[in-house]
Design an enzyme around this catalytic site. Structure first.
Site, PDB file in Angstrom:
ATOM      1  N   ASP A   1      -9.678  -8.807   3.171  1.00 33.15           N
ATOM      2  CA  ASP A   1      -8.351  -9.234   2.732  1.00 33.15           C
ATOM      3  C   ASP A   1      -7.926 -10.509   3.471  1.00 33.15           C
ATOM      4  OD1 ASP A   1      -6.136  -9.028   1.132  1.00 33.15           O
ATOM      5  OD2 ASP A   1      -5.065  -7.635   2.441  1.00 33.15           O
ATOM      6  N   LYS A  14       3.812  -2.944  13.719  1.00 38.14           N
ATOM      7  CA  LYS A  14       3.621  -2.828  12.271  1.00 38.14           C
ATOM      8  C   LYS A  14       4.043  -1.435  11.831  1.00 38.14           C
ATOM      9  CE  LYS A  14      -0.034  -3.428   8.773  1.00 38.14           C
ATOM     10  NZ  LYS A  14      -1.458  -3.812   8.579  1.00 38.14           N
ATOM     11  N   ALA A  39       4.845  -6.993   4.171  1.00 38.68           N
ATOM     12  CA  ALA A  39       3.724  -7.024   3.228  1.00 38.68           C
ATOM     13  C   ALA A  39       3.811  -5.836   2.281  1.00 38.68           C
ATOM     14  CB  ALA A  39       2.403  -7.028   3.991  1.00 38.68           C
ATOM     15  N   SER A  40       2.751  -5.625   1.531  1.00 41.50           N
ATOM     16  CA  SER A  40       2.784  -4.589   0.501  1.00 41.50           C
ATOM     17  C   SER A  40       2.862  -3.180   1.084  1.00 41.50           C
ATOM     18  CB  SER A  40       1.544  -4.695  -0.379  1.00 41.50           C
ATOM     19  OG  SER A  40       0.369  -4.648   0.408  1.00 41.50           O
ATOM     20  N   LEU A  41       2.239  -2.977   2.240  1.00 38.34           N
ATOM     21  CA  LEU A  41       2.158  -1.629   2.806  1.00 38.34           C
ATOM     22  C   LEU A  41       3.055  -1.422   4.019  1.00 38.34           C
ATOM     23  CD1 LEU A  41      -1.719  -1.094   2.697  1.00 38.34           C
ATOM     24  CD2 LEU A  41      -0.031  -0.649   0.912  1.00 38.34           C
ATOM     25  N   ALA A  42       3.429  -2.511   4.687  1.00 36.74           N
ATOM     26  CA  ALA A  42       4.161  -2.368   5.943  1.00 36.74           C
ATOM     27  C   ALA A  42       4.935  -3.644   6.256  1.00 36.74           C
ATOM     28  CB  ALA A  42       3.183  -2.059   7.077  1.00 36.74           C
ATOM     29  N   GLN A  43       5.743  -3.585   7.315  1.00 35.72           N
ATOM     30  CA  GLN A  43       6.435  -4.768   7.801  1.00 35.72           C
ATOM     31  C   GLN A  43       6.260  -4.847   9.316  1.00 35.72           C
ATOM     32  OE1 GLN A  43      10.199  -3.567   6.077  1.00 35.72           O
ATOM     33  NE2 GLN A  43      11.120  -3.333   8.116  1.00 35.72           N
ATOM     34  N   VAL A  44       6.448  -6.061   9.860  1.00 33.79           N
ATOM     35  CA  VAL A  44       6.157  -6.297  11.274  1.00 33.79           C
ATOM     36  C   VAL A  44       7.414  -6.716  12.015  1.00 33.79           C
ATOM     37  CG1 VAL A  44       4.791  -7.643  12.916  1.00 33.79           C
ATOM     38  CG2 VAL A  44       3.781  -6.961  10.726  1.00 33.79           C
TER      39      VAL A  44
END
Length: 555
Positions: free
Chosen positions: A341, A187, A168-173
């Site tokens: 969100d 995350k 995503a815009s701020l992090a990845q999982v």
């Protein structure tokens, strides 16, 4: 003439952007604790500004010259416009990917505005920006894990998948397993997000302020370039305010996100026990979580807009739409603590773990809420006024709509427009007494009508957004996300969801009034109001059944 205007506009904007870019970069160096990162930002911030200005200019010129001289509504113009939409959406996507950060947030929200922007943009943004954003390399992920947890992924987990399942815009999982065998979702925040977030916000704010300063009297409603998604002033202004409300650093603190998820479920248990079994937030592993890394229970489920998968689970999409409306109505009107969100990538659906089924034998859904970074609290006056406004909207109460719109900051001159922005319906439909007065059909006619109104009332909408409190702007963003999800589920609006909103908002108002009075007479008055409410809702439900029956017979 239009070309000269565009050239002058772009030149002014570029000069202002370059000057501000240097200022933002200098500020980054002066305030950063990491000189290396600060030096890097001194080069990247002006570069990001240049990308934004260039993309806006290229898109503007593409629209102006491609459509020049083509007759309105002609087949040739429609074909050319479609081609420009596709090219421009691609350019906007490239900008979001290259700049990252809040630019991806902007792109994600454009993907929720299907009733306001061309479908070419909506489709492009949804396909690429919801859960397939730029990925941080595994080596950098290992550095983050080691810095935050004190060991490499292989040391801290028994298994750790090096390929993220979502970004995503701020992090990845990443999917992993703890040493006791529990499957978890880890995350990991993208590096340097805290530094670039402030600079990105300053960039977007600069563009908005520059447009206002240099072109205060420009007639957007009659200029073809004004309807370019991505540089549309109202959209940028709204999203600019939303970015402020990310509270930039707060959403970047994953411990705040973890606490939000716990508070959210506590609210459902205490204030909405009748639906708590149908809403779930993944359990947090606190010993494996920090401000930049969050470890949660891994949940299997269908993305909320994946209708085929949802039906494959034995769940009806209409039941999902009703649950979604119920859950968010409870948060807005009863809890005053709202997940802001709720786009498709943050909502999962799975069968209710208890195995309960509906009267028709269909499995009941459970809504799993992900990404709890962006919440907003509504104080009691705001929450009750917002609930009263939605009650008035559902029951076509013109006086109540005006009264509560004014209380929320819209003013006596723009209350009707505020009602239209909330419902995506023109005023004559908002106050129509028919049971389906707020329903959207999800077709091209609806979209064209809404885009026409948005263009016609451009300046008034811009003024409205400047007046409204930031918390209400976030509610507008949340509504956009929920509307987009509902449209994907049902190809339009579910009338039953409006009944749910009417019930929850009305009950929340009565509960708020009961909590503030000890008078027995006043309590009797409120009890009678509640009885009248049930009669009204029953009448609306019967009218809805009759409407559905008539539609079924006509088919």
């Amino acid at each position: 003439m239009a070309a000269r205007f565009l050239w002058r506009s772009t030149r002014k904007l570029a000069l202002a952007a370059t000057a501000a870019g240097g200022g933002v970069a200098a500020a980054a160096i002066a305030t950063s604790d990491d000189p290396v990162t600060a030096l890097k930002l001194s080069f990247t911030v002006p570069l990001r500004l240049a990308r934004l200005s260039t993309t806006a200019a290229v898109i503007a010129f593409d629209y102006e010259y491609s459509l020049w001289g083509l007759q309105e509504e002609s087949i040739e113009r429609l074909k050319v416009k479609h081609a420009v939409h596709v090219r421009s959406a691609h350019k906007l996507e490239e900008l979001c990917f290259k700049n990252g950060g809040i630019y991806i947030k902007l792109g994600q929200h454009i993907g929720q505005l299907e009733y306001l922007v061309p479908q070419e943009y909506v489709q492009r943004m949804r396909e690429s920006l919801l859960d397939r954003c730029p990925v941080t390399s595994y080596n950098e992920v290992c550095e983050v894990v080691k810095k935050e947890l004190g060991g490499t992924p292989d040391e801290m987990f028994s298994e750790f998948d090096s390929v993220p399942i979502a970004s995503a815009s701020l992090a990845q999982v990443h999917v992993a397993r703890t040493h006791d065998g529990q499957k978890v979702a880890v995350k990991v925040q993208h590096p340097h997000m805290t530094d670039t977030a402030a600079a990105d916000y300053a960039t977007v704010e600069l563009i908005v302020n520059t447009l206002h300063r240099f072109f205060p009297t420009f007639d957007y409603s009659h200029n073809p370039v004004a309807w370019i998604p991505g540089i549309h002033l109202v959209m940028i202004e709204l999203l600019c305010q939303v970015v402020i409300l990310l509270t930039i650093y707060q959403e970047l603190d994953f411990l705040v996100e973890a606490k939000n998820s716990v508070k959210c479920m506590d609210n459902f248990r205490k204030l909405s026990p009748h639906v708590v079994d149908c809403v779930y937030a993944p359990t947090v592993y606190w010993n494996l979580s920090t401000s930049k890394l969050l470890t949660m229970e891994f949940i299997e489920g269908a993305q909320v807009t994946d209708v085929k998968k949802i039906q494959g689970l034995g769940i009806q999409p209409n039941d999902v739409a009703k649950l979604l409306s119920q859950a968010f109505a409870e948060m807005m009107f009863r809890h005053g603590f709202v997940h802001c969100d709720p786009h498709a990538a943050n909502l999962l659906i799975r069968p209710l773990p208890s195995g309960k089924r509906s009267i028709l034998g269909k499995r009941k859904p459970q809504l799993v809420l992900l990404d709890h970074g962006l919440y907003k609290e509504l104080d009691l006056p705001t929450r009750t006024n917002y609930a009263a406004l939605w009650k008035a909207l559902i029951f076509s109460d013109a006086r109540g709509i005006k009264e509560n719109s004014v209380k929320l900051g819209a003013g006596e001159d723009l209350y009707a427009l505020f009602a239209g922005v909330l419902t995506m319906r023109p005023w004559n439909r908002v106050i129509d007494q028919s049971v389906d007065h707020l329903a959207l059909q999800g077709n091209d006619t609806d979209r064209s009508e809404l885009q026409m109104y948005a263009s016609q009332y451009f300046l008034q909408i811009s003024e409205l957004l400047r007046r409204l409190p930031r918390v209400i702007l976030l509610m507008l963003k949340t509504n956009d996300c929920l509307r987009a999800v509902n449209n994907s589920l049902l190809k339009g609006s579910s009338l039953e969801t409006f009944l749910i909103i009417g019930r929850v908002s009305s009950e929340a108002l009565i509960e708020a009034q009961l909590s503030q009075t000890k008078s027995s007479l006043y309590r009797i008055k409120l009890w009678l109001e509640e009885l009248l409410l049930e009669v009204q809702l029953l009448g609306m439900q019967i009218a809805l059944w009759l409407l559905q029956l008539r539609k079924a017979l006509s088919l």
